[in-house]
Design a protein around this motif. Structure first.
Motif, PDB file in Angstrom:
ATOM      1  N   GLN A  63       0.820  -1.209   0.000  1.00  0.00           N
ATOM      2  CA  GLN A  63       0.000   0.000   0.000  1.00  0.00           C
ATOM      3  C   GLN A  63       0.860   1.269   0.000  1.00  0.00           C
ATOM      4  O   GLN A  63       0.484   2.288  -0.604  1.00  0.00           O
ATOM      5  N   VAL A  75      -0.416   5.190  -0.858  1.00  0.00           N
ATOM      6  CA  VAL A  75      -1.347   5.394   0.243  1.00  0.00           C
ATOM      7  C   VAL A  75      -0.578   5.976   1.421  1.00  0.00           C
ATOM      8  O   VAL A  75       0.561   5.576   1.713  1.00  0.00           O
ATOM      9  N   ILE A  89      -3.060   3.755   5.964  1.00  0.00           N
ATOM     10  CA  ILE A  89      -2.650   2.354   6.103  1.00  0.00           C
ATOM     11  C   ILE A  89      -2.885   1.872   7.531  1.00  0.00           C
ATOM     12  O   ILE A  89      -3.417   0.766   7.762  1.00  0.00           O
TER      13      ILE A  89
END
Length: 398
Positions: free
Chosen positions: A76, A81, A86
């Protein structure tokens, strides 16, 4: 004033659910650690979805994040992100996500750093010294070993620490087996006797008529040294091991050979030389004729006083019965001792309540001994002789 008072009451009433939530969160944290340890022992690997379900509960302090979850964090992060999103999606703290990403930036790996956790008090060298001491002094208690370790290593050590260290040395505390005491003279005689009879073949050992006496007791109460209980239930009557001070018992005489089982006699009263001769006349001689059918055989019995009395020796000489010379304190060399052990194991399973039931069970189990088992026990005598010679006359396993 009323609003202020109601606000205080509301604030005080909200404290109990917070404490309850903390208690539930701590209990779930403990259960998660237990589940993870059991999974490691049995080699079970969880999927990412399962770890995500478990990750909803906060992990214990110092617990490493699973590799699947670390890989998901890095994936991620590489997609752009943010760390906060996360951490929120995976139910982790922002510092944990930051540390994993920072380690990935520096080293390019997601593995856990080595050397984490508290160092053991005793290192590998100390464990080797502890193992040598435990093997040298096998009969020492854990308290005595702890006292020695504190003086030898110059460290503050507890009994629990030494107990865990002994297990790390691949050692364990067992209950020692009971064997007859043998002095140096008896060991020397056993050694010489084993060397003299080592040349005997299995066929010659099959010509021996083995005899012995054994004591059987009526079992009362619960059997076993262990009980499943809590610490507070130690004085619960259901957790006691009941024992009788002088239980009813029977003294049994029997004989056997590789050809089959001989007669069985139940003693009543004391045993002396005169009564022993009667047993030989009524049970040993018929068993000898039935098992060997006129073939030559050797009679074996131990060195009990009724066996070595002068009138018993003269009776055997008049009957021209060849007797096997037997070393003292040597039940491990007689295969009939294994027959007694088999029957006593059956008695513990059947658990007769009276003397009459005990006698009936003994006779039934005596007749159920198969002939292949007798041949196997008699054929193992040369192997026991080699073990006696190897141990210089000391006791062996039987």
């Amino acid at each position: 004033m009323r609003a202020t008072h109601s606000k205080k009451v509301g604030t005080g009433s909200n404290k109990r659910p917070e404490k309850l939530n903390v208690h539930i969160r701590n209990s779930w944290r403990t259960n998660l650690q237990l589940i993870r340890s059991i999974g490691n022992m049995i080699g079970y690997k969880k999927s990412l979805s399962e770890w995500q379900c478990l990750s909803e509960v906060k992990m214990g302090r110092g617990s490493p994040i699973p590799p699947m979850l670390r890989r998901k964090i890095v994936e991620q992060y590489q997609k752009g992100v943010s760390q906060r999103k996360i951490a929120k999606s995976l139910k982790l703290s922002s510092s944990t996500v930051h540390n994993i990403i920072q380690r990935f930036r520096e080293s390019g790996t997601i593995s856990v750093r080595k050397g984490q956790g508290r160092k053991t008090i005793l290192d590998a060298r100390d464990l080797r010294a502890l193992r040598r001491h435990c093997i040298t002094y096998r009969n020492a208690t854990v308290m005595e070993i702890t006292t020695w370790a504190q003086e030898y290593f110059q460290k503050t050590l507890s009994v629990n620490t030494i107990h865990r260290a002994i297990r790390r040395c691949r050692l364990k505390l067992y209950r020692s087996k009971k064997k007859p005491y043998l002095n140096m003279i008896q060991k020397r005689r056993r050694f010489l006797w084993a060397k003299a009879h080592l040349k005997w073949t299995v066929a010659k050992w099959k010509t021996v008529l083995w005899s012995d006496e054994s004591k059987f007791e009526v079992l009362f109460g619960k059997l076993g040294r262990h009980v499943i209980r809590t610490k507070e239930d130690k004085d619960n009557p259901s957790c006691y091991q009941r024992s009788v001070q002088k239980p009813a018992s029977l003294m049994v005489w029997g004989c056997m050979s590789a050809c089959g089982m001989g007669s069985l006699h139940i003693w009543k009263g004391t045993i002396n030389a005169e009564r022993y001769i009667q047993v030989l006349e009524q049970h040993m001689l018929p068993s000898r004729r039935r098992l060997f059918q006129g073939r030559p055989c050797i009679f074996q019995h131990d060195n009990a006083r009724p066996h070595t009395a002068s009138i018993t020796t003269s009776w055997l000489r008049r009957r021209r019965i060849r007797v096997l010379k037997w070393p003292a304190c040597s039940p491990d060399l007689s295969p009939i001792e294994n027959i007694w052990r088999i029957i006593k194991r059956k008695m513990r399973q059947r658990r007769p309540k009276t003397v009459e039931q005990l006698e009936a069970c003994i006779r039934q189990e005596w007749d159920n001994i198969p002939i292949p088992k007798l041949e196997q026990l008699v054929s193992s005598v040369p192997r026991h002789l080699q073990t006696v010679i190897k141990r210089r006359g000391d006791a062996t396993q039987w």
